[in-house]
Design an enzyme around this catalytic site. Structure first.
Site, PDB file in Angstrom:
ATOM      1  N   ASP A 109      43.731  30.977  39.582  1.00  0.00           N
ATOM      2  CA  ASP A 109      42.462  31.664  39.785  1.00  0.00           C
ATOM      3  C   ASP A 109      41.376  30.703  39.317  1.00  0.00           C
ATOM      4  OD1 ASP A 109      40.513  33.845  39.959  1.00  0.00           O
ATOM      5  OD2 ASP A 109      42.243  35.173  39.737  1.00  0.00           O
ATOM      6  N   ASP A 211      37.224  33.179  42.587  1.00  0.00           N
ATOM      7  CA  ASP A 211      36.640  34.462  42.211  1.00  0.00           C
ATOM      8  C   ASP A 211      35.232  34.611  42.808  1.00  0.00           C
ATOM      9  OD1 ASP A 211      36.995  36.811  40.416  1.00  0.00           O
ATOM     10  OD2 ASP A 211      35.228  36.002  39.408  1.00  0.00           O
ATOM     11  N   GLU A 274      37.736  34.996  47.313  1.00  0.00           N
ATOM     12  CA  GLU A 274      37.556  36.448  47.168  1.00  0.00           C
ATOM     13  C   GLU A 274      36.212  36.836  47.770  1.00  0.00           C
ATOM     14  OE1 GLU A 274      37.241  40.062  43.874  1.00  0.00           O
ATOM     15  OE2 GLU A 274      36.346  38.115  43.487  1.00  0.00           O
ATOM     16  N   HIS A 335      44.114  43.508  41.378  1.00  0.00           N
ATOM     17  CA  HIS A 335      43.827  44.015  40.039  1.00  0.00           C
ATOM     18  C   HIS A 335      42.483  44.749  39.937  1.00  0.00           C
ATOM     19  CE1 HIS A 335      41.750  40.299  40.522  1.00  0.00           C
ATOM     20  NE2 HIS A 335      41.053  40.511  39.429  1.00  0.00           N
ATOM     21  N   ASP A 336      41.754  44.815  41.040  1.00  0.00           N
ATOM     22  CA  ASP A 336      40.455  45.501  41.036  1.00  0.00           C
ATOM     23  C   ASP A 336      40.461  46.789  41.842  1.00  0.00           C
ATOM     24  OD1 ASP A 336      39.235  43.390  39.608  1.00  0.00           O
ATOM     25  OD2 ASP A 336      38.890  42.270  41.460  1.00  0.00           O
TER      26      ASP A 336
HETATM   27  C1  GLC Z   1      36.334  39.439  40.578  1.00  0.00           C
HETATM   28  C2  GLC Z   1      37.587  39.726  39.816  1.00  0.00           C
HETATM   29  C3  GLC Z   1      37.316  40.851  38.864  1.00  0.00           C
HETATM   30  C4  GLC Z   1      36.261  40.407  37.900  1.00  0.00           C
HETATM   31  C5  GLC Z   1      35.017  39.943  38.637  1.00  0.00           C
HETATM   32  C6  GLC Z   1      34.125  39.168  37.733  1.00  0.00           C
HETATM   33  O1  GLC Z   1      35.957  40.491  41.386  1.00  0.00           O
HETATM   34  O2  GLC Z   1      38.630  39.982  40.699  1.00  0.00           O
HETATM   35  O3  GLC Z   1      38.464  41.258  38.184  1.00  0.00           O
HETATM   36  O4  GLC Z   1      35.915  41.451  37.028  1.00  0.00           O
HETATM   37  O5  GLC Z   1      35.329  39.075  39.698  1.00  0.00           O
HETATM   38  O6  GLC Z   1      34.673  37.918  37.463  1.00  0.00           O
END
Ligand code: GLC
Ligand code: CA
Length: 552
Positions: A109, A211, A274, A335-336
């Protein structure tokens, strides 16, 4: 790395991430090895044999960098070190070596949008207005009323600006105040972050999941975001504004192209981004002439209503929107997001697995989904996610609970009470129990993965829609002279798949169809009866056309 140690489970070059399957590990919750209730790198290494057994090709690790853990690792205080909670750089190197020995790739990541407020860069930046690192972050004077410089809202609710009283300016944070955004317009930031990529590439990682990549660039003038006229009370506060100026700026493509160029210095590494944007914007992240992300994460299955017509439309629109040569990908959870079994129920989770693993494009499988983990209840005193504290009901703890390995104490995850609770059904919902059950969701995943590996039509074949009729969606995958059809029942009622429709070929071809897999287990080798395949409620079938097969 010796030639032998090179991960080459699949074919050479970029084919590994095209034909392969990515498995996301949330390291805090995979396997604890030192009895502190939190998963660690040694734990991931200890479970690599499981991943090889399951048959996936790559492991994406959520962040393991040094971090004060305000956002559980998405607040990085040192990009070139491992947090002691997870282990050491030596543990990381061992993980990569052991993964490669099993022909598994490792995807890191990468969290470039923001650092932790404890990162030395931010400490320097906030030390004074004229500190050389000041401009590495986004600082502005207060607005005319002394309040924040603009109306932007944090993704976790509340203002996206925090006043630094010592220097009298606000800094911007798209997420927590503990996560100040870097200023990607500053060339020094870019250089420093590209060096971070090289640091890990040199250690042998096979790629990155970047991210919130669409957040990296903000409007240069930091203009107010317009009010969202469609905002419905109860949605996250961030949705009350249209994110017109705070993200998805055209300049971000240049930054991504730079990251991509760094990866191109190495062989066959993958760049995954992402991106939560509507389809037409999402596909822009492949970049001009595919100079952007190899795989802009496609979260549309998470956001689309779970009905055959809506899903059929989605697949068609996504396929049509892809740029020439752009490789698709599909995601059911992470995970979100609430887990797939929590969203669609246990029965449909099996149909979802068939969908994910038979669509055209790289699938990303979220740890625990393969054992059917659902929404684990989190009592108020066990809440960990800061988002839940800011906006109750939004918390992501229910999808971050420990992996369940075996019956018995702590389900084999740890020797002590884990950082988040286990599923109350952990005694039955675990790898050891499910791996021996022919009809289990784990067995289904393993079979699907094996099938995908065995049949080029599934891993790299073309996609063609066939029909959508009531709750049943049928599509075709084809490669060379191999043709596979997938029929998915998104409803709970029994029905029949007309083998004529399923064949859509001139006379006599129907006898060519044969069941490869049923999501309910069994049925392999079954042929149509009276021109039909029975399809139970919540069942999905994978059919193969056996050209030579004749039926009486
Ligand atoms: C992304 C991650 C998430 C995190 C956010 C801030 O969306 O997947 O878990 O809280 O970024 O880094
Ligand atoms: Ca641990």
């Amino acid at each position: 790395m010796t030639e032998d140690a090179k991960p080459a489970r699949l074919l050479a070059g970029e084919l590994w991430w095209k034909a392969g399957i990515v498995y996301q590990v949330y390291p805090r919750s995979f396997q604890d090895t030192n009895g502190d209730g939190v998963g660690d790198l040694k734990g991931v290494t200890a479970r690599l044999d499981y991943l090889a057994w399951l048959g996936v090709d790559a492991v994406w690790l959520s962040p393991v960098y040094r971090s004060p853990m305000a956002d559980y690792g998405y607040d990085v205080s040192d990009y070139c070190d491992i947090d002691p909670l997870f282990g050491t750089l030596a543990d990381f190197d061992a993980l990569v070596a052991e993964a490669h020995r099993r022909r598994l790739r490792v995807i890191m990541d990468f969290v470039p949008n923001h650092t932790s407020q404890d990162h030395p860069w931010f400490r320097e930046a906030r030390a004074s207005r004229d500190n050389p690192k000041r401009d590495w972050y986004i600082w502005r004077d207060p607005g005319p009323d002394g309040g924040p410089p603009n109306n932007w809202i944090s993704n976790f609710g509340g203002p996206a600006w925090t006043l630094d009283p010592a220097t009298g300016q606000y800094y911007y944070h798209a997420f927590l105040r503990e996560q100040p955004d870097l200023n990607w317009r500053n060339p020094q930031v870019r250089t420093a972050m590209m060096d971070v990529l090289r640091f890990w590439l040199d250690r042998g990682v096979d790629g990155f999941r970047v991210d919130v990549i669409w957040h990296l660039m903000k409007d240069e003038g930091l203009r107010d975001n317009p009010v969202n006229p469609d905002y419905v009370a109860g949605e996250p506060e961030i949705n009350s504004l249209v994110q017109l100026h705070s993200a998805d700026q055209p300049e971000v493509m240049q930054v991504i192209a730079e990251m991509r160029a760094v990866l191109e210095e190495y062989d066959a590494r993958v760049l995954i981004g992402e991106i939560y944007l509507p389809l037409e914007r999402l596909v822009a992240y492949y970049g001009v002439d595919l100079s952007g992300a190899h795989l802009p994460f496609n979260f549309q299955l998470i956001q689309t209503p779970w009905h055959a017509p809506a899903l059929a439309r989605l697949i068609e629109e996504y396929e049509a929107a892809l740029p020439e040569g752009g490789w698709p990908n599909w995601v059911l959870g992470n995970h979100d997001q609430p887990r797939i079994a929590a969203r669609v129920g246990d029965a449909q989770a099996r149909v979802a697995a068939v969908l994910l693993l038979t669509l055209r494009g790289t699938p990303t499988l979220y740890y625990g989904d393969e054992i059917g983990l659902g929404r684990v209840p989190i009592p108020p005193e066990r809440v960990r996610d800061p988002w839940e504290h800011n906006e109750p009901g939004r918390g992501r703890d229910p999808e971050r609970t420990p992996m369940q390995w075996q019956p018995g104490p702590q389900a084999g995850f740890s020797t002590v009470e884990p950082w988040l609770p286990l599923d109350p059904q952990a005694q039955t919902c675990n790898v050891e129990v499910l791996r021996d059950e022919p009809g289990s969701i784990l067995t289904l995943h393993r079979r699907l993965i094996a099938l995908r590996r065995e049949h080029a039509a599934l891993s790299v074949g073309d996609y063609r829609p066939v029909s959508v009729d009531g709750d049943v969606l049928v599509y075709e995958r084809r490669h060379a002279d191999e043709t596979i059809r997938v029929a998915l029942n998104f409803g709970h009622g029994d029905c029949k798949v007309d083998a004529d429709i399923a064949v859509a070929q001139p006379e006599g071809a129907r006898e060519g169809w044969e069941v490869l897999l049923s999501s309910a287990g069994g049925r392999r080798g079954e042929r149509p009866l009276d021109g039909h395949f029975a399809l139970a409620g919540d069942e999905a079938l994978v059919l193969i056309r056996r050209a030579a097969a004749a039926q009486g």
